[in-house]
Write a protein that holds these residues in place. Structure first.
Motif, PDB file in Angstrom:
ATOM      1  N   PHE A 138       0.848  -1.184   0.000  1.00 13.50           N
ATOM      2  CA  PHE A 138       0.000   0.000   0.000  1.00 13.50           C
ATOM      3  C   PHE A 138       0.888   1.239   0.000  1.00 13.50           C
ATOM      4  O   PHE A 138       1.902   1.292   0.695  1.00 13.50           O
ATOM      5  CB  PHE A 138      -0.891   0.039   1.245  1.00 13.50           C
ATOM      6  N   SER A 139       0.478   2.243  -0.768  1.00 11.71           N
ATOM      7  CA  SER A 139       1.202   3.509  -0.775  1.00 11.71           C
ATOM      8  C   SER A 139       0.217   4.651  -0.573  1.00 11.71           C
ATOM      9  O   SER A 139      -0.977   4.512  -0.849  1.00 11.71           O
ATOM     10  CB  SER A 139       1.977   3.691  -2.087  1.00 11.71           C
ATOM     11  N   SER A 140       0.729   5.770  -0.093  1.00  8.39           N
ATOM     12  CA  SER A 140      -0.133   6.941   0.099  1.00  8.39           C
ATOM     13  C   SER A 140       0.705   8.177   0.366  1.00  8.39           C
ATOM     14  O   SER A 140       1.822   8.091   0.897  1.00  8.39           O
ATOM     15  CB  SER A 140      -1.098   6.715   1.270  1.00  8.39           C
ATOM     16  N   PHE A 141       0.171   9.329   0.000  1.00  7.27           N
ATOM     17  CA  PHE A 141       0.751  10.609   0.396  1.00  7.27           C
ATOM     18  C   PHE A 141       0.379  10.937   1.842  1.00  7.27           C
ATOM     19  O   PHE A 141       0.949  11.849   2.441  1.00  7.27           O
ATOM     20  CB  PHE A 141       0.258  11.739  -0.509  1.00  7.27           C
ATOM     21  N   ARG A 144      -0.668   8.940   7.718  1.00 11.90           N
ATOM     22  CA  ARG A 144      -1.586   8.388   8.716  1.00 11.90           C
ATOM     23  C   ARG A 144      -2.251   7.112   8.222  1.00 11.90           C
ATOM     24  O   ARG A 144      -2.568   6.214   9.017  1.00 11.90           O
ATOM     25  CB  ARG A 144      -2.655   9.420   9.080  1.00 11.90           C
ATOM     26  N   LEU A 145      -2.469   7.019   6.920  1.00 13.45           N
ATOM     27  CA  LEU A 145      -3.073   5.808   6.373  1.00 13.45           C
ATOM     28  C   LEU A 145      -2.110   4.625   6.465  1.00 13.45           C
ATOM     29  O   LEU A 145      -2.532   3.488   6.681  1.00 13.45           O
ATOM     30  CB  LEU A 145      -3.501   6.033   4.925  1.00 13.45           C
ATOM     31  N   LEU A 146      -0.829   4.888   6.311  1.00 11.68           N
ATOM     32  CA  LEU A 146       0.155   3.809   6.462  1.00 11.68           C
ATOM     33  C   LEU A 146       0.186   3.332   7.915  1.00 11.68           C
ATOM     34  O   LEU A 146       0.319   2.129   8.180  1.00 11.68           O
ATOM     35  CB  LEU A 146       1.533   4.291   6.031  1.00 11.68           C
ATOM     36  N   THR A 158       4.257  -1.261   3.191  1.00 11.45           N
ATOM     37  CA  THR A 158       3.755   0.087   2.924  1.00 11.45           C
ATOM     38  C   THR A 158       4.841   0.945   2.284  1.00 11.45           C
ATOM     39  O   THR A 158       6.031   0.664   2.413  1.00 11.45           O
ATOM     40  CB  THR A 158       3.306   0.770   4.229  1.00 11.45           C
ATOM     41  N   ALA A 159       4.404   2.001   1.630  1.00  7.65           N
ATOM     42  CA  ALA A 159       5.346   2.950   1.027  1.00  7.65           C
ATOM     43  C   ALA A 159       4.768   4.354   1.150  1.00  7.65           C
ATOM     44  O   ALA A 159       3.578   4.576   0.881  1.00  7.65           O
ATOM     45  CB  ALA A 159       5.609   2.605  -0.427  1.00  7.65           C
ATOM     46  N   TYR A 160       5.612   5.278   1.549  1.00  9.65           N
ATOM     47  CA  TYR A 160       5.211   6.673   1.742  1.00  9.65           C
ATOM     48  C   TYR A 160       5.569   7.451   0.478  1.00  9.65           C
ATOM     49  O   TYR A 160       6.733   7.512   0.067  1.00  9.65           O
ATOM     50  CB  TYR A 160       5.943   7.239   2.949  1.00  9.65           C
ATOM     51  N   LEU A 161       4.564   8.028  -0.157  1.00 10.82           N
ATOM     52  CA  LEU A 161       4.770   8.902  -1.309  1.00 10.82           C
ATOM     53  C   LEU A 161       5.201  10.271  -0.795  1.00 10.82           C
ATOM     54  O   LEU A 161       4.433  10.940  -0.092  1.00 10.82           O
ATOM     55  CB  LEU A 161       3.485   9.016  -2.121  1.00 10.82           C
ATOM     56  N   VAL A 162       6.415  10.653  -1.095  1.00  8.03           N
ATOM     57  CA  VAL A 162       6.954  11.885  -0.512  1.00  8.03           C
ATOM     58  C   VAL A 162       7.235  12.929  -1.583  1.00  8.03           C
ATOM     59  O   VAL A 162       7.617  12.612  -2.707  1.00  8.03           O
ATOM     60  CB  VAL A 162       8.234  11.618   0.299  1.00  8.03           C
ATOM     61  N   ARG A 163       7.029  14.174  -1.186  1.00  8.07           N
ATOM     62  CA  ARG A 163       7.391  15.319  -2.012  1.00  8.07           C
ATOM     63  C   ARG A 163       8.569  16.034  -1.350  1.00  8.07           C
ATOM     64  O   ARG A 163       8.940  15.734  -0.217  1.00  8.07           O
ATOM     65  CB  ARG A 163       6.206  16.274  -2.158  1.00  8.07           C
TER      66      ARG A 163
END
Length: 233
Positions: A138-141, A144-146, A158-163
């Motif tokens: 699962f990934s998300s920006f 908190r969802l992770l 999980t994977a964190y979509l980072v800017r």
């Protein structure tokens, strides 16, 4: 040394309309290892595969996905502006997309979107739908969802979509609920790259078109490419 996994971004979206069964079928045809797709929630809590929370770009309708029931969504067609009325595509459910990927032995990169952030209690139901798949994350920006995913099942990846400005680059280790970081290819440079490598987490890169020099001889710290053009890899 294994090569990076190739994820077809919203399916093979350079060839077929994004996040549709046609795009997923094309990804298989073009040799992708996995499929990246987006999950939003209908009013009645059904997870569906679509990127935008608002239907204006994809369907020409001024409605939010979260204001429509799953039955209403099933009648909507998405596609290019001047052809969707004739050649439009159904919006797949999460169950349909996951079943397709499982049947074709495709890895899954499931991005959780805004409507899931608004109703994090639905994470448990989403996980119940997908956990029979062998190779998924699962990934998300929304970090908190992770955290919520890990709360439900700590074994899930999980994977964190980072800017550029969304994380503290000096303390990436604090994001303990992220097993990896997903970055745009613009961040494949210093000072970001060395910090990502030092984190020891998986690194997957999106925005790739298959013509970048780095794809010719991928470094070992790259776990995956996320691309609209899986055939170019």
């Amino acid at each position: 040394m294994s090569r990076p996994i190739i994820f077809a971004h919203r399916g093979a979206s350079a060839h077929q309309f994004e996040n549709t069964m046609k795009a997923f079928e094309k990804a298989v045809e073009l040799g992708a290892d996995g499929i990246e797709f987006d999950v939003q929630l209908t009013e009645d809590g059904v997870p569906i595969v679509i990127h935008d929370a608002d239907l204006i770009r994809l369907a020409g309708i001024h409605r939010m996905i979260s204001s429509l029931t799953s039955t209403e969504v099933s009648a909507i067609r998405v596609g290019k502006k001047y052809t969707r009325m004739v050649n439009g595509h159904r919006i797949p459910t999460l169950i349909e997309a996951v079943t397709f990927c499982e049947r074709h032995h495709m890895a899954l990169n499931i991005e959780l979107k805004e409507t899931v952030s608004e109703r994090p209690e639905t994470i448990k139901r989403i996980i119940e739908i997908v956990t029979y798949s062998e190779n998924l994350h699962f990934s998300s920006f929304d970090y908190r969802l992770l955290e919520k995913v890990k709360e439900v099942d700590s074994r899930l990846e999980t994977a964190y979509l980072v800017r550029k400005n969304s994380v503290d680059w000096n303390y990436l280790e604090q994001y303990i609920c992220a097993d990896g970081f997903h970055i745009h290819k613009r961040l494949l440079k210093e000072p970001y790259l060395s910090k990502l490598i030092q984190s020891g987490k998986k690194i997957r890169v999106y925005g790739m078109i298959g013509q970048e020099a780095i794809t010719l001889d991928p470094p070992p710290y790259i776990d995956g490419w996320i691309t609209d053009y899986p055939n170019r890899f």
